[in-house]
Design an enzyme around this catalytic site. Structure first.
Site, PDB file in Angstrom:
ATOM      1  N   LYS A  59      42.976  29.479   9.555  1.00 49.67           N
ATOM      2  CA  LYS A  59      42.978  30.365  10.728  1.00 49.67           C
ATOM      3  C   LYS A  59      42.224  29.737  11.903  1.00 49.67           C
ATOM      4  CE  LYS A  59      45.372  32.193   8.340  1.00 49.67           C
ATOM      5  NZ  LYS A  59      45.738  31.885   6.960  1.00 49.67           N
ATOM      6  N   HIS A 452      46.814  54.065  24.857  1.00 49.81           N
ATOM      7  CA  HIS A 452      47.727  53.357  25.743  1.00 49.81           C
ATOM      8  C   HIS A 452      46.940  52.512  26.734  1.00 49.81           C
ATOM      9  CE1 HIS A 452      51.190  52.543  28.264  1.00 49.81           C
ATOM     10  NE2 HIS A 452      50.442  52.862  29.319  1.00 49.81           N
TER      11      HIS A 452
HETATM   12  C1  LIG Z   1      46.000  26.929   3.107  1.00 53.34           C
HETATM   13  C2  LIG Z   1      45.798  28.315   2.517  1.00 53.34           C
HETATM   14  C3  LIG Z   1      45.744  29.399   3.352  1.00 53.34           C
HETATM   15  C4  LIG Z   1      45.536  30.677   2.823  1.00 53.34           C
HETATM   16  N1  LIG Z   1      45.492  31.728   3.683  1.00 53.34           N
HETATM   17  C5  LIG Z   1      45.301  32.966   3.194  1.00 53.34           C
HETATM   18  C6  LIG Z   1      45.198  34.075   4.061  1.00 53.34           C
HETATM   19  O1  LIG Z   1      45.260  33.941   5.284  1.00 53.34           O
HETATM   20  N2  LIG Z   1      44.987  35.301   3.512  1.00 53.34           N
HETATM   21  C7  LIG Z   1      44.912  35.481   2.163  1.00 53.34           C
HETATM   22  O2  LIG Z   1      44.739  36.615   1.714  1.00 53.34           O
HETATM   23  N3  LIG Z   1      44.999  34.453   1.307  1.00 53.34           N
HETATM   24  C8  LIG Z   1      45.195  33.202   1.789  1.00 53.34           C
HETATM   25  N4  LIG Z   1      45.253  32.140   0.928  1.00 53.34           N
HETATM   26  C9  LIG Z   1      45.130  32.411  -0.523  1.00 53.34           C
HETATM   27  C10 LIG Z   1      43.664  32.614  -0.896  1.00 53.34           C
HETATM   28  O3  LIG Z   1      42.937  31.479  -0.534  1.00 53.34           O
HETATM   29  C11 LIG Z   1      43.552  32.899  -2.374  1.00 53.34           C
HETATM   30  O4  LIG Z   1      44.370  33.999  -2.708  1.00 53.34           O
HETATM   31  C12 LIG Z   1      42.121  33.220  -2.761  1.00 53.34           C
HETATM   32  O5  LIG Z   1      41.249  32.174  -2.429  1.00 53.34           O
HETATM   33  C13 LIG Z   1      42.009  33.531  -4.257  1.00 53.34           C
HETATM   34  O6  LIG Z   1      40.713  33.915  -4.542  1.00 53.34           O
HETATM   35  P1  LIG Z   1      40.078  33.703  -5.994  1.00 53.34           P
HETATM   36  O7  LIG Z   1      38.663  34.139  -5.865  1.00 53.34           O
HETATM   37  O8  LIG Z   1      40.948  34.324  -7.004  1.00 53.34           O
HETATM   38  O9  LIG Z   1      40.148  32.127  -6.251  1.00 53.34           O
HETATM   39  P2  LIG Z   1      39.555  30.889  -5.452  1.00 53.34           P
HETATM   40  O10 LIG Z   1      39.361  31.178  -4.024  1.00 53.34           O
HETATM   41  O11 LIG Z   1      40.427  29.734  -5.814  1.00 53.34           O
HETATM   42  O12 LIG Z   1      38.099  30.695  -6.067  1.00 53.34           O
HETATM   43  C14 LIG Z   1      37.899  30.337  -7.406  1.00 53.34           C
HETATM   44  C15 LIG Z   1      36.570  29.621  -7.518  1.00 53.34           C
HETATM   45  O13 LIG Z   1      36.254  29.433  -8.890  1.00 53.34           O
HETATM   46  C16 LIG Z   1      35.771  28.107  -9.062  1.00 53.34           C
HETATM   47  N5  LIG Z   1      35.985  27.733 -10.466  1.00 53.34           N
HETATM   48  C17 LIG Z   1      37.155  27.523 -11.120  1.00 53.34           C
HETATM   49  N6  LIG Z   1      36.939  27.272 -12.415  1.00 53.34           N
HETATM   50  C18 LIG Z   1      35.584  27.299 -12.584  1.00 53.34           C
HETATM   51  C19 LIG Z   1      34.733  27.134 -13.709  1.00 53.34           C
HETATM   52  N7  LIG Z   1      35.234  26.940 -14.933  1.00 53.34           N
HETATM   53  N8  LIG Z   1      33.404  27.206 -13.505  1.00 53.34           N
HETATM   54  C20 LIG Z   1      32.882  27.440 -12.274  1.00 53.34           C
HETATM   55  N9  LIG Z   1      33.649  27.635 -11.193  1.00 53.34           N
HETATM   56  C21 LIG Z   1      34.982  27.569 -11.348  1.00 53.34           C
HETATM   57  C22 LIG Z   1      36.572  27.306  -8.073  1.00 53.34           C
HETATM   58  O14 LIG Z   1      35.952  26.062  -7.802  1.00 53.34           O
HETATM   59  C23 LIG Z   1      36.561  28.242  -6.875  1.00 53.34           C
HETATM   60  O15 LIG Z   1      35.402  28.073  -6.113  1.00 53.34           O
HETATM   61  C24 LIG Z   1      45.413  30.849   1.422  1.00 53.34           C
HETATM   62  C25 LIG Z   1      45.450  29.752   0.573  1.00 53.34           C
HETATM   63  C26 LIG Z   1      45.631  28.490   1.109  1.00 53.34           C
HETATM   64  C27 LIG Z   1      45.661  27.312   0.176  1.00 53.34           C
END
Ligand SMILES: Cc1cc2nc3c(=O)[nH]c(=O)nc-3n(C[C@H](O)[C@H](O)[C@H](O)COP(=O)(O)OP(=O)(O)OC[C@H]3O[C@@H](n4cnc5c(N)ncnc54)[C@H](O)[C@@H]3O)c2cc1C
Length: 476
Positions: A59, A452
């Site tokens: 963003k 508006h």
């Molecule tokens: C380019 C891009 C743009 C995006 N834009 C948007 C948007 O505008 N709006 C939106 O809603 N979504 C967007 N997304 C999607 C969004 O980023 C994900 O849906 C979101 O980050 C998922 O959250 P999460 O917490 O499930 O996983 P993640 O954000 O992937 O976080 C998981 C974390 O767990 C850690 N981890 C994994 N395994 C282990 C382990 N065994 N031990 C310790 N740590 C571990 C990882 O390193 C990471 O830090 C975008 C994604 C990308 C790639």
């Protein structure tokens, strides 16, 4: 080894994990959150994909590139002359990095304030709700918790025919880090991420070719919106080729030759860099030890019920690593729900009303069912649409593209879906989400006062148009 005991251990501090940890601490529980994300500088950072390599950096660059594009293409219409418009990608990237850093450090601060024990390193679930924590220096600690929440997120999918090399063939993170505008950029996949990244670099001057295997553009969106979007993206200069199945990529002196097949047969395009944005897969690498009882489906998602319970002891899973849309706000609500359920409170997440947003220009946002889905359901329905061309505010903003569309049930007037393509669509959709969360009718929206001149009047007029009572445009 002595075990440190917690009420809740969350593995992963992305947008699903960190809100879970904070809410659990707010609920009076003793919480630890383990996260292993490392940035390019080799340093740990909280916030997961979203803050470090996804939502926030994308963003930041979308905003910068949009300003540049508007200065170039629209300022003259406002009577503003900017002679010698220049581009400094290094400053743009520095600004982005600053925003990311402030956001990720913000989470460390939130953990501290909430009393969450923040652990950077690797977490591995073992049988009996035990967690093995490995710190950055390789030392391990045994932890145990009454509840463990898995929030390990997802990773980009790779194409066998063009593995990432970090330089010319990159994933979405790589495409957010380019130090210069590539002259020719290939984007594989016309999904949300591909379109956003393609827009960034196109607006900054790259020639962008988007290769999409499917024949249909944005199949998950309302098709009236998809049609309108395709028109605007092509006008921006995105060369979107549908039904284009990539078969190989070969790096040579002149760039990367990407081979693909379409309805006409074998094709090829040569570009300087390729972004592969074909989707993401759940991430569970080295997460589950022997005998945890946590089940993973054939696609790699951790299996959970509607309350994110894995069915194995008190182990829960939330965010991208489980079923449902891979979106930060969906993960956040799941994380918060689980923390409340653990504390014995009522909580639920309505997966039917997760808003989707594509942060392009025009922006695209929707919630609920598309017209195609409602039609297929057999339910009688009515539709109201209002073009932003008829909105005084949108015209004043020099952003009259697109429309707001509302679909409602013919019998009881319930709103079934809202689709917006136009300025600030991602902000406008929040009203529709709230209305639908409260089972509002079209009449409820019609009788709600909208300030508006605002873009939100577009949604108001669309609701009126569903009953042929629009004021600011002729009813058909
Ligand atoms: C380019 C891009 C743009 C995006 N834009 C948007 C948007 O505008 N709006 C939106 O809603 N979504 C967007 N997304 C999607 C969004 O980023 C994900 O849906 C979101 O980050 C998922 O959250 P999460 O917490 O499930 O996983 P993640 O954000 O992937 O976080 C998981 C974390 O767990 C850690 N981890 C994994 N395994 C282990 C382990 N065994 N031990 C310790 N740590 C571990 C990882 O390193 C990471 O830090 C975008 C994604 C990308 C790639």
């Amino acid at each position: 080894m002595t075990e440190t005991t917690f009420d809740v251990i969350v593995i992963g501090a992305g947008p699903a994990g960190y809100p879970c940890a904070i809410r659990a601490a707010q609920n009076g529980l003793k919480v630890a959150c383990i996260d292993g994300w490392k940035n390019r500088d080799g340093k740990y950072a909280f916030g997961g994909t979203c803050l470090n390599a996804g939502c926030i950096p994308s963003k930041a660059l979308l905003e910068s590139s949009e300003l540049y594009h508007r200065a170039h293409a629209e300022f003259a219409a406002h009577g503003i002359q900017v002679g010698g418009l220049g581009l400094d990608v290094a400053t743009m990237q520095k600004r982005k990095a600053g925003i990311v850093k402030a956001s990720t450090q913000g989470i460390a601060g939130l953990f501290k304030a909430a009393g969450v024990t923040a652990l950077q390193g690797h977490g591995r679930l073992l049988a009996g709700n035990r967690v093995e924590y490995t710190a950055g220096d390789g030392s391990t600690r045994a932890l145990v918790a009454k509840h463990v929440v898995l929030a390990t997120g997802s990773a980009p999918m790779e194409l066998k025919s063009m593995p990432f090399d970090g330089q010319t063939i990159v994933d979405s993170w790589g495409a957010l880090e380019f130090e210069a505008v590539p002259k020719r950029l290939g984007v594989i996949g016309a999904g949300v991420i591909g379109l956003e990244l393609g827009s960034v670099w196109r607006r900054l001057g790259a020639e962008v070719v988007v290769l999409e295997a499917l024949e249909q553009f944005l199949p998950m969106a309302d098709q009236a919106v998809a049609k309108e979007a395709l028109k605007h993206f092509r006008k921006l200069g995105l060369d979107i080729r549908l039904g284009a199945k990539v078969s190989a990529a070969k790096a040579g002196k002149d760039g990367v030759a990407v081979a693909y097949t379409d309805a006409k047969g074998e094709q090829a395009v040569t570009v300087d860099k390729v972004v592969v944005a074909i989707g993401r897969r759940p991430w569970t690498k080295d997460l589950l030890g022997e005998g945890t009882g946590v089940e993973v489906d054939p696609r790699g998602f951790i299996q959970v019920d509607h309350e994110c319970r894995t069915g194995a002891g008190n182990v829960w899973a939330v965010g991208d690593v489980v079923r449902g849309p891979m979106l930060a706000h969906k993960g956040k609500e799941e994380g918060v729900m689980v923390a409340d359920l653990i504390a014995g409170q009522f909580s639920e997440v309505n997966l039917k009303l997760v808003p989707s947003v594509i942060y392009t220009a025009p922006e695209i946002a929707w919630v609920g069912q598309t017209e195609e889905q409602v039609k297929a359901s057999g339910r009688a329905y009515k539709v109201g649409s209002f073009p932003f061309m008829a909105s005084g505010r949108a015209r004043a903003m020099e952003a009259p593209a697109g429309f707001a569309k509302l679909i409602a049930a013919q019998d009881d007037d319930e709103i079934l879906g809202v689709h917006v393509i136009g300025p600030m669509a991602g902000e406008l959709i929040a009203e529709a989400v709230l209305a639908m969360e409260y089972s509002a009718s079209t009449e409820d929206l019609q009788r709600t006062i909208h300030a508006h001149p605002t873009l939100s009047e577009g949604l108001h007029e669309a609701a009126l148009a569903a009953d042929k009572r629009a004021i600011d445009m002729p009813n058909r």
